[in-house]
Write a protein that holds these residues in place. Structure first.
Motif, PDB file in Angstrom:
ATOM      1  N   THR A 176     -17.983 -95.757  43.340  1.00 10.67           N
ATOM      2  CA  THR A 176     -17.751 -96.291  44.681  1.00 10.67           C
ATOM      3  C   THR A 176     -16.659 -95.500  45.392  1.00 10.67           C
ATOM      4  O   THR A 176     -16.792 -95.129  46.563  1.00 10.67           O
ATOM      5  CB  THR A 176     -17.382 -97.781  44.604  1.00 10.67           C
ATOM      6  N   LYS A 177     -15.567 -95.212  44.667  1.00  9.57           N
ATOM      7  CA  LYS A 177     -14.478 -94.421  45.266  1.00  9.57           C
ATOM      8  C   LYS A 177     -14.962 -93.016  45.625  1.00  9.57           C
ATOM      9  O   LYS A 177     -14.625 -92.492  46.693  1.00  9.57           O
ATOM     10  CB  LYS A 177     -13.290 -94.341  44.306  1.00  9.57           C
ATOM     11  N   ILE A 228     -17.110 -93.024  48.841  1.00 12.17           N
ATOM     12  CA  ILE A 228     -16.330 -93.113  50.079  1.00 12.17           C
ATOM     13  C   ILE A 228     -15.777 -91.744  50.462  1.00 12.17           C
ATOM     14  O   ILE A 228     -15.875 -91.325  51.625  1.00 12.17           O
ATOM     15  CB  ILE A 228     -15.205 -94.161  49.931  1.00 12.17           C
ATOM     16  N   ARG A 274     -16.825 -89.253  53.666  1.00  7.78           N
ATOM     17  CA  ARG A 274     -15.811 -88.719  54.591  1.00  7.78           C
ATOM     18  C   ARG A 274     -15.975 -87.214  54.777  1.00  7.78           C
ATOM     19  O   ARG A 274     -15.769 -86.684  55.861  1.00  7.78           O
ATOM     20  CB  ARG A 274     -14.406 -89.001  54.065  1.00  7.78           C
TER      21      ARG A 274
END
Length: 78
Positions: free
Chosen positions: A26-27, A30, A34
């Motif tokens: 999940t990290k 993200i 970006r």
């Protein structure tokens, strides 16, 4: 350590359990969003395999891949 193979940076990460592995993914998701630079990956239980290359550059390793790899390494230890 990331391994260069078949015009890709490759690395396997291992975690305590599935929840930790999924949290890591999940990290990474993200940060990848970006950067608009998305990895190929696979997850089975506590293991996450990641491959990076730049499709827009002809499926080769670029600075974009190396930067994302560095970010991923930091996320794996946080």
């Amino acid at each position: 350590m990331w391994k260069e193979e078949d015009n890709k940076l490759k690395k396997t990460f291992q975690f305590k359990n599935f929840v930790e592995a999924f949290g890591f993914m999940t990290k990474v998701a993200i940060e990848a969003e970006r950067m608009n630079h998305h990895p190929w990956w696979a997850n089975v239980y506590n293991r996450v395999e990641i491959e990076l290359n730049t499709h827009d550059a002809g499926n080769i390793i670029t600075d974009k891949d190396r930067k994302l790899a560095e970010i991923i390494d930091k996320l794996a230890t946080s």
